[in-house]
Design a protein around this motif. Structure first.
Motif, PDB file in Angstrom:
ATOM      1  N   ALA A 105      33.687  90.830 108.257  1.00 15.33           N
ATOM      2  CA  ALA A 105      34.689  91.385 108.979  1.00 15.33           C
ATOM      3  C   ALA A 105      35.863  90.786 109.104  1.00 15.33           C
ATOM      4  CB  ALA A 105      34.095  91.831 110.386  1.00 15.33           C
ATOM      5  N   ASN A 106      35.938  89.379 108.756  1.00 17.36           N
ATOM      6  CA  ASN A 106      37.140  88.622 109.215  1.00 17.36           C
ATOM      7  C   ASN A 106      37.965  88.525 107.756  1.00 17.36           C
ATOM      8  OD1 ASN A 106      36.553  88.085 111.761  1.00 17.36           O
ATOM      9  ND2 ASN A 106      35.246  86.527 111.117  1.00 17.36           N
ATOM     10  N   SER A 107      37.444  89.148 106.937  1.00 18.93           N
ATOM     11  CA  SER A 107      37.937  88.932 105.384  1.00 18.93           C
ATOM     12  C   SER A 107      39.286  89.681 105.325  1.00 18.93           C
ATOM     13  CB  SER A 107      37.004  89.351 104.207  1.00 18.93           C
ATOM     14  OG  SER A 107      37.503  89.282 103.040  1.00 18.93           O
ATOM     15  N   SER A 108      40.276  89.201 104.582  1.00 17.58           N
ATOM     16  CA  SER A 108      41.553  90.039 104.637  1.00 17.58           C
ATOM     17  C   SER A 108      41.733  90.542 103.206  1.00 17.58           C
ATOM     18  CB  SER A 108      42.766  89.017 104.662  1.00 17.58           C
ATOM     19  OG  SER A 108      42.562  87.955 103.811  1.00 17.58           O
ATOM     20  N   LYS A 109      40.410  90.482 102.411  1.00 24.67           N
ATOM     21  CA  LYS A 109      40.567  91.298 101.020  1.00 24.67           C
ATOM     22  C   LYS A 109      40.450  92.693 101.064  1.00 24.67           C
ATOM     23  CE  LYS A 109      38.355  87.179  99.024  1.00 24.67           C
ATOM     24  NZ  LYS A 109      36.978  86.477  98.121  1.00 24.67           N
ATOM     25  N   PRO A 110      41.056  93.326 100.162  1.00 26.60           N
ATOM     26  CA  PRO A 110      40.972  94.699 100.467  1.00 26.60           C
ATOM     27  C   PRO A 110      39.786  95.214  99.652  1.00 26.60           C
ATOM     28  CG  PRO A 110      42.422  94.234  98.370  1.00 26.60           C
ATOM     29  CD  PRO A 110      42.099  93.177  99.495  1.00 26.60           C
ATOM     30  N   SER A 111      38.935  96.280 100.090  1.00 22.65           N
ATOM     31  CA  SER A 111      37.935  96.689  99.600  1.00 22.65           C
ATOM     32  C   SER A 111      38.135  97.498  98.420  1.00 22.65           C
ATOM     33  CB  SER A 111      37.099  97.654 100.677  1.00 22.65           C
ATOM     34  OG  SER A 111      37.876  98.788 100.861  1.00 22.65           O
ATOM     35  N   MET A 112      39.382  98.050  98.048  1.00 22.57           N
ATOM     36  CA  MET A 112      39.588  99.007  96.800  1.00 22.57           C
ATOM     37  C   MET A 112      41.002  98.419  96.375  1.00 22.57           C
ATOM     38  SD  MET A 112      39.820 102.864  95.868  1.00 22.57           S
ATOM     39  CE  MET A 112      38.370 103.320  96.711  1.00 22.57           C
ATOM     40  N   ILE A 113      41.222  98.259  95.173  1.00 20.01           N
ATOM     41  CA  ILE A 113      42.442  97.891  94.469  1.00 20.01           C
ATOM     42  C   ILE A 113      42.989  99.115  93.934  1.00 20.01           C
ATOM     43  CG2 ILE A 113      43.706  96.399  93.270  1.00 20.01           C
ATOM     44  CD1 ILE A 113      41.842  94.337  93.796  1.00 20.01           C
ATOM     45  N   GLY A 114      44.124  99.554  94.379  1.00 21.45           N
ATOM     46  CA  GLY A 114      44.834 100.793  93.346  1.00 21.45           C
ATOM     47  C   GLY A 114      45.720 100.039  92.506  1.00 21.45           C
ATOM     48  N   ILE A 115      45.504 100.734  91.390  1.00 20.42           N
ATOM     49  CA  ILE A 115      46.253 100.283  89.975  1.00 20.42           C
ATOM     50  C   ILE A 115      46.994 101.690  89.464  1.00 20.42           C
ATOM     51  CG2 ILE A 115      46.143  99.350  87.600  1.00 20.42           C
ATOM     52  CD1 ILE A 115      43.663  98.222  88.417  1.00 20.42           C
ATOM     53  N   ASN A 116      48.525 101.312  89.371  1.00 24.19           N
ATOM     54  CA  ASN A 116      49.203 102.376  88.871  1.00 24.19           C
ATOM     55  C   ASN A 116      49.725 101.857  87.444  1.00 24.19           C
ATOM     56  OD1 ASN A 116      49.024 103.871  90.873  1.00 24.19           O
ATOM     57  ND2 ASN A 116      50.551 102.932  92.194  1.00 24.19           N
ATOM     58  N   ILE A 117      49.632 102.576  86.384  1.00 26.47           N
ATOM     59  CA  ILE A 117      49.920 102.403  85.147  1.00 26.47           C
ATOM     60  C   ILE A 117      50.969 103.533  84.755  1.00 26.47           C
ATOM     61  CG2 ILE A 117      49.172 102.228  82.913  1.00 26.47           C
ATOM     62  CD1 ILE A 117      46.553 101.535  83.522  1.00 26.47           C
ATOM     63  N   THR A 118      52.330 102.756  84.386  1.00 26.80           N
ATOM     64  CA  THR A 118      53.360 103.593  83.845  1.00 26.80           C
ATOM     65  C   THR A 118      53.539 103.423  82.570  1.00 26.80           C
ATOM     66  OG1 THR A 118      54.218 103.421  85.923  1.00 26.80           O
ATOM     67  CG2 THR A 118      55.910 104.187  84.295  1.00 26.80           C
ATOM     68  N   GLY A 119      53.516 104.353  81.790  1.00 24.92           N
ATOM     69  CA  GLY A 119      53.747 104.370  80.278  1.00 24.92           C
ATOM     70  C   GLY A 119      55.200 104.145  79.846  1.00 24.92           C
ATOM     71  N   PRO A 120      55.612 103.971  78.449  1.00 21.99           N
ATOM     72  CA  PRO A 120      57.020 104.056  78.205  1.00 21.99           C
ATOM     73  C   PRO A 120      57.654 105.340  78.312  1.00 21.99           C
ATOM     74  CG  PRO A 120      55.493 104.090  76.325  1.00 21.99           C
ATOM     75  CD  PRO A 120      54.731 103.776  77.572  1.00 21.99           C
ATOM     76  N   LYS A 121      58.968 105.299  78.563  1.00 22.84           N
ATOM     77  CA  LYS A 121      59.660 106.698  78.648  1.00 22.84           C
ATOM     78  C   LYS A 121      59.938 107.229  77.249  1.00 22.84           C
ATOM     79  CE  LYS A 121      61.841 105.572  83.010  1.00 22.84           C
ATOM     80  NZ  LYS A 121      62.656 106.085  83.880  1.00 22.84           N
ATOM     81  N   ALA A 122      59.561 108.479  77.298  1.00 19.14           N
ATOM     82  CA  ALA A 122      59.633 109.260  76.119  1.00 19.14           C
ATOM     83  C   ALA A 122      61.032 110.062  76.025  1.00 19.14           C
ATOM     84  CB  ALA A 122      58.477 110.404  75.977  1.00 19.14           C
ATOM     85  N   SER A 123      61.829 109.957  74.918  1.00 17.10           N
ATOM     86  CA  SER A 123      62.798 110.898  74.734  1.00 17.10           C
ATOM     87  C   SER A 123      62.722 111.665  73.595  1.00 17.10           C
ATOM     88  CB  SER A 123      64.057 109.770  74.190  1.00 17.10           C
ATOM     89  OG  SER A 123      63.843 108.881  73.051  1.00 17.10           O
ATOM     90  N   ILE A 124      63.360 113.037  73.438  1.00 12.51           N
ATOM     91  CA  ILE A 124      63.231 113.978  72.451  1.00 12.51           C
ATOM     92  C   ILE A 124      64.425 113.870  71.378  1.00 12.51           C
ATOM     93  CG2 ILE A 124      63.053 116.438  72.084  1.00 12.51           C
ATOM     94  CD1 ILE A 124      61.864 116.640  74.749  1.00 12.51           C
ATOM     95  N   VAL A 125      63.915 113.777  70.177  1.00 13.42           N
ATOM     96  CA  VAL A 125      65.182 113.694  69.107  1.00 13.42           C
ATOM     97  C   VAL A 125      64.958 114.998  68.286  1.00 13.42           C
ATOM     98  CG1 VAL A 125      66.052 112.675  67.400  1.00 13.42           C
ATOM     99  CG2 VAL A 125      65.290 111.243  69.352  1.00 13.42           C
ATOM    100  N   GLU A 126      66.021 115.760  67.999  1.00 17.09           N
ATOM    101  CA  GLU A 126      65.803 117.037  67.236  1.00 17.09           C
ATOM    102  C   GLU A 126      66.259 116.330  65.804  1.00 17.09           C
ATOM    103  OE1 GLU A 126      66.974 120.810  68.262  1.00 17.09           O
ATOM    104  OE2 GLU A 126      66.624 120.170  70.398  1.00 17.09           O
ATOM    105  N   ASP A 128      67.336 117.945  61.969  1.00 10.07           N
ATOM    106  CA  ASP A 128      67.445 119.133  61.142  1.00 10.07           C
ATOM    107  C   ASP A 128      66.513 119.133  59.726  1.00 10.07           C
ATOM    108  OD1 ASP A 128      68.788 117.774  59.737  1.00 10.07           O
ATOM    109  OD2 ASP A 128      70.689 118.577  60.087  1.00 10.07           O
ATOM    110  N   GLY A 129      66.615 120.131  59.071  1.00 11.64           N
ATOM    111  CA  GLY A 129      66.026 120.090  57.759  1.00 11.64           C
ATOM    112  C   GLY A 129      66.462 119.153  56.917  1.00 11.64           C
ATOM    113  N   ASP A 130      67.593 118.503  57.008  1.00  9.97           N
ATOM    114  CA  ASP A 130      68.110 117.465  56.141  1.00  9.97           C
ATOM    115  C   ASP A 130      67.361 115.996  56.232  1.00  9.97           C
ATOM    116  OD1 ASP A 130      69.353 119.133  54.589  1.00  9.97           O
ATOM    117  OD2 ASP A 130      71.161 118.915  55.413  1.00  9.97           O
ATOM    118  N   GLY A 131      66.553 115.877  57.647  1.00 14.18           N
ATOM    119  CA  GLY A 131      66.432 114.942  57.910  1.00 14.18           C
ATOM    120  C   GLY A 131      67.007 113.747  58.809  1.00 14.18           C
ATOM    121  N   GLU A 132      68.198 114.659  59.243  1.00 12.49           N
ATOM    122  CA  GLU A 132      69.135 113.891  59.962  1.00 12.49           C
ATOM    123  C   GLU A 132      68.786 114.281  61.557  1.00 12.49           C
ATOM    124  OE1 GLU A 132      73.278 113.538  58.853  1.00 12.49           O
ATOM    125  OE2 GLU A 132      72.680 113.487  56.875  1.00 12.49           O
ATOM    126  N   SER A 133      69.349 113.514  62.498  1.00 15.97           N
ATOM    127  CA  SER A 133      69.245 114.147  63.981  1.00 15.97           C
ATOM    128  C   SER A 133      70.416 114.887  64.359  1.00 15.97           C
ATOM    129  CB  SER A 133      68.962 112.777  64.684  1.00 15.97           C
ATOM    130  OG  SER A 133      69.939 111.869  64.613  1.00 15.97           O
TER     131      SER A 133
END
Length: 134
Positions: A105-126, A128-133
């Motif tokens: 009861a005197n323990s200050s340790k949490p009973s559950m640890i939450g972990i949030n994972i964030t992945g890299p940000k995605a960007s959209i690149v179009e 065209d038919g010639d292979g150029e953005s």
């Protein structure tokens, strides 16, 4: 004429005393099972010859911790099987009874640890038919 019947308090105290005796008997059984060792019951030599300890020489804890002894004769001699009560279950019950499995009861340790994972940000690149953005 005096009434010698026990009072409610006396009856309640008697019941509590009997319950305490029963609890102590259960704890003693569990302790015997938890402390029992196979070498209390069987011995073996360097050649692998196994012998049983005579029942009148067994320690009290061994008598309580043995679940089953089976001797089966065959053409080579006797096959001896000794099954002990489950030591780990007895240890768990004793630990629970003594409060060793309760969180501190005197323990200050949490009973559950939450972990949030964030992945890299995605960007959209179009492209065209010639292979150029665009």
């Amino acid at each position: 004429m005096s009434d010698k019947r026990p009072t409610v308090r006396q009856r309640r105290a008697d019941i509590e005393a009997r319950e305490a005796e029963r609890r102590e008997a259960v704890v003693q059984e569990l302790e015997a099972i938890a402390s029992g060792e196979a070498t209390d019951v069987i011995q073996w030599d360097a050649m692998g010859q196994v012998t049983l300890t005579p029942s009148d020489e067994l320690p009290a804890r061994a008598k309580r911790s043995v679940k089953k002894v089976k001797v089966t004769p065959n053409q080579f001699g006797n096959v001896i099987e000794v099954e002990m009560h489950d030591k780990l279950s007895a240890l768990r019950l004793l630990a629970k009874h003594r409060g060793l499995l309760e969180p501190d009861a005197n323990s200050s340790k949490p009973s559950m640890i939450g972990i949030n994972i964030t992945g890299p940000k995605a960007s959209i690149v179009e492209v065209d038919g010639d292979g150029e953005s665009k």
